[in-house]
Design an enzyme around this catalytic site. Structure first.
Site, PDB file in Angstrom:
ATOM      1  CB  CYS A  75      38.808  37.189  37.351  1.00 50.87           C
ATOM      2  SG  CYS A  75      38.263  38.861  36.955  1.00 50.87           S
ATOM      3  CB  CYS A  94      35.040  39.971  30.941  1.00 52.55           C
ATOM      4  SG  CYS A  94      35.469  38.297  31.416  1.00 52.55           S
TER       5      CYS A  94
HETATM    6 FE1  FES Z   1      37.201  38.561  32.611  1.00 52.75          FE
HETATM    7 FE2  FES Z   1      38.782  38.921  34.662  1.00 52.75          FE
HETATM    8  S1  FES Z   1      37.739  40.425  33.568  1.00 52.75           S
HETATM    9  S2  FES Z   1      38.190  37.085  33.796  1.00 52.75           S
END
Ligand code: FES
Length: 145
Positions: free
Chosen positions: A103, A33
């Protein structure tokens, strides 16, 4: 989709900032991400975490879990801080949506990385602490959640 506690910690995150000359710092990212978390620990001579701050380029769930995780490790010994797992943090927040569970690992891993840094600098061993990863995205395959 988010609990009230998650929203509260996201909107009013505790312990945001940095500590100059920290006893230990840890930075981890999630390549998938692109989010990054950095934790600073101020640890006294009795191995008690006197202060903790975090900075993040992360999503709301990463902010909320880091905020809660920093509250949970503050005042604890470095050994007790090992019990602040991502699961414990999620429980304290009354849960996270399943797609956001990864996360919460950013906070746990960043704390571990900061503890590792502290342990290395001081030549001590923290039981159960493993060499931290700088990228946690490989954890995503884990089944344990
Ligand atoms: Fe990357 Fe939450 S989407 S830490």
């Amino acid at each position: 989709m988010y609990t009230e506690k998650v929203m509260d910690h996201f909107q009013n995150p505790r312990n945001v900032g940095e500590i100059e000359n920290a006893s230990g710092t840890g930075t981890v990212g999630n390549a998938k991400c692109g989010d990054i978390m950095r934790i600073y620990l101020d640890i006294d001579e009795n191995q008690v975490i006197r202060d903790v701050k975090f900075k993040t380029f992360g999503c709301g769930a990463a902010v909320a879990t880091s905020s809660m995780a920093t509250e949970m490790v503050k005042g604890k010994t470095v050994q007790e801080a090992m019990e602040v797992t991502n699961k414990a943090v999620m429980e304290a927040l009354d849960g996270l949506p399943p797609v956001k569970v990864h996360c919460s690992l950013l906070a746990e891993e960043a704390i571990h990385a900061a503890l590792w840094d502290y342990a290395e600098k001081n030549g001590i061993v923290i039981e159960g602490l493993e060499k931290p990863k700088s990228d946690i995205s490989e954890h995503d395959e884990d089944e344990e959640y």
